[in-house]
Scaffold this motif. Structure first.
Motif, PDB file in Angstrom:
ATOM      1  N   GLN A 100      58.372  26.710  24.043  1.00  0.00           N
ATOM      2  CA  GLN A 100      57.987  25.268  24.578  1.00  0.00           C
ATOM      3  C   GLN A 100      56.648  24.832  23.946  1.00  0.00           C
ATOM      4  O   GLN A 100      55.786  25.814  23.742  1.00  0.00           O
ATOM      5  CB  GLN A 100      57.956  25.157  25.961  1.00  0.00           C
ATOM      6  N   THR A 188      61.864  20.526  24.858  1.00  0.00           N
ATOM      7  CA  THR A 188      62.116  20.654  26.430  1.00  0.00           C
ATOM      8  C   THR A 188      62.797  19.276  26.710  1.00  0.00           C
ATOM      9  O   THR A 188      62.624  18.131  26.174  1.00  0.00           O
ATOM     10  CB  THR A 188      60.742  21.080  27.291  1.00  0.00           C
ATOM     11  N   GLU A 228      71.043  23.539  25.910  1.00  0.00           N
ATOM     12  CA  GLU A 228      70.774  24.957  25.832  1.00  0.00           C
ATOM     13  C   GLU A 228      71.695  25.457  24.523  1.00  0.00           C
ATOM     14  O   GLU A 228      71.051  26.314  24.028  1.00  0.00           O
ATOM     15  CB  GLU A 228      71.265  25.662  26.998  1.00  0.00           C
ATOM     16  N   ASN A 233      64.892  24.027  25.759  1.00  0.00           N
ATOM     17  CA  ASN A 233      64.665  24.256  27.201  1.00  0.00           C
ATOM     18  C   ASN A 233      65.020  23.210  28.051  1.00  0.00           C
ATOM     19  O   ASN A 233      64.929  22.136  27.692  1.00  0.00           O
ATOM     20  CB  ASN A 233      63.091  24.605  27.310  1.00  0.00           C
ATOM     21  N   SER A 291      61.170  26.712  32.031  1.00  0.00           N
ATOM     22  CA  SER A 291      62.637  26.329  31.706  1.00  0.00           C
ATOM     23  C   SER A 291      63.670  27.091  32.563  1.00  0.00           C
ATOM     24  O   SER A 291      63.382  28.091  33.113  1.00  0.00           O
ATOM     25  CB  SER A 291      62.518  26.513  30.105  1.00  0.00           C
ATOM     26  N   HIS A 293      66.645  29.091  32.274  1.00  0.00           N
ATOM     27  CA  HIS A 293      67.410  29.849  31.639  1.00  0.00           C
ATOM     28  C   HIS A 293      68.972  30.015  31.898  1.00  0.00           C
ATOM     29  O   HIS A 293      68.971  30.119  33.166  1.00  0.00           O
ATOM     30  CB  HIS A 293      66.833  31.100  31.137  1.00  0.00           C
TER      31      HIS A 293
END
Length: 315
Positions: A100, A188, A228, A233, A291, A293
């Motif tokens: 990020q 992001t 993704e 993110n 974030s 995941h």
């Protein structure tokens, strides 16, 4: 699959939510694990294991995407719809998310439009979802009042049309958001945490119907997986106050015309969606959210049409 459907039916029946007396299959489906079939996308063929050995089936009317070349085929389903057979395949891919940086794209989701952008600029996408869903809802209601149970198939047809039309809008919008993030070098994408939004808001019967037809979570899921898939993110932040507080001084805003808000303290005057995006960008910096995941690899589906006689044989 039969056991899974039966267990689900028992849970619904205990809660009093089952519509039928016994469970039933809506579609004829055969589930294939990854060791029961193999795909050859270069030759457009699939090899399927049967009790009499493997058979090779030619795929028809499929759409080949370059992005599936480096993906792994997982489980699949052979689905029968009337006299046609489809092979639905789930592909998976392990993705490494970017580190990020200080650049992000915030997304403010509304019932009829979506605003997204960064400090470099904010765009507004008109989905017109409210009008589309209301039109199909009224059409199905007229069919139900006129034909009753005889119009069930016709209602299902319009329901499917509505779903496909909305899904197409969602995918086009998600592509625009991801493309904007890539162009601006953002790593992001910020989304609103809208959990229990329907329970928190006090609304009338008409508004109740509108909110329950609005599938905002589906749009967020599409944006999330597309982001993704590109290594971006995805962060969820609290949406409280994003459309009512000034992004400069934090004072509560006052209405100043249609969808326009004005700050009584600093004099800021902007569209409420633009203000919401700016506040979402600030919330990421303030809360330092981490974030989200993906749980395991990113998955994406692909549908192929296969020759019926090769699947059902002489039976």
């Amino acid at each position: 699959m039969a056991c899974s459907i039966y267990k689900s039916f028992r849970k619904l029946k205990k809660r009093g939510l089952a519509r039928e007396e016994r469970p039933y299959f809506k579609k004829h489906v055969i589930m294939l694990d990854d060791h029961l079939f193999s795909l050859d996308l270069e030759r457009w063929e699939v090899s399927i294991a049967t009790e009499h050995g493997r058979i090779r089936v030619k795929l028809l009317h499929g759409t080949y995407h370059e992005k599936f070349k480096d993906m792994k085929a997982g489980e699949a389903w052979i689905v029968r719809k009337k006299d046609e057979f489809y092979l639905n395949v789930c592909f998976s891919k392990n993705v490494e998310l970017m580190e990020q940086n200080n650049k992000a794209i915030a997304v403010d989701i509304n019932e009829n439009n979506v605003a997204y952008g960064s400090t470099e600029g904010i765009e507004n996408f008109k989905t017109k979802e409210r009008a589309i869903r209301t039109a199909y809802f009224l059409k199905r209601r007229r069919i139900q009042l006129r034909l009753g149970s005889r119009g069930e198939n016709l209602m299902k047809k319009y329901k499917e049309r509505e779903r496909k039309r909305i899904e197409d809008i969602y995918h086009k919008l998600a592509d625009k958001i991801v493309e904007k993030a890539r162009k601006e070098g953002a790593t992001t994408i910020i989304l609103e945490r809208l959990t229990n939004i329907r329970k928190r808001i006090k609304y009338s019967k008409v508004m109740n119907g509108r909110l329950h037809r609005w599938s905002f979570r589906r749009l967020q899921r599409i944006i999330e997986y597309k982001a993704e898939l590109m290594g971006l993110n995805v962060v969820y932040v609290n949406a409280r106050g994003t459309s009512t507080l000034c992004p400069i001084c934090g004072v509560k805003l006052s209405p100043n015309g249609h969808r326009v808000l004005r700050c009584p303290s600093c004099g800021l005057e902007e569209d409420r969606d633009v203000i919401a995006v700016r506040n979402l960008l600030l919330k990421l910096r303030d809360v330092g959210a981490s974030s989200v995941h993906p749980e395991g690899p990113i998955r994406e589906g692909m549908k192929f049409y296969v020759r019926p006689e090769r699947i059902i044989g002489s039976n």
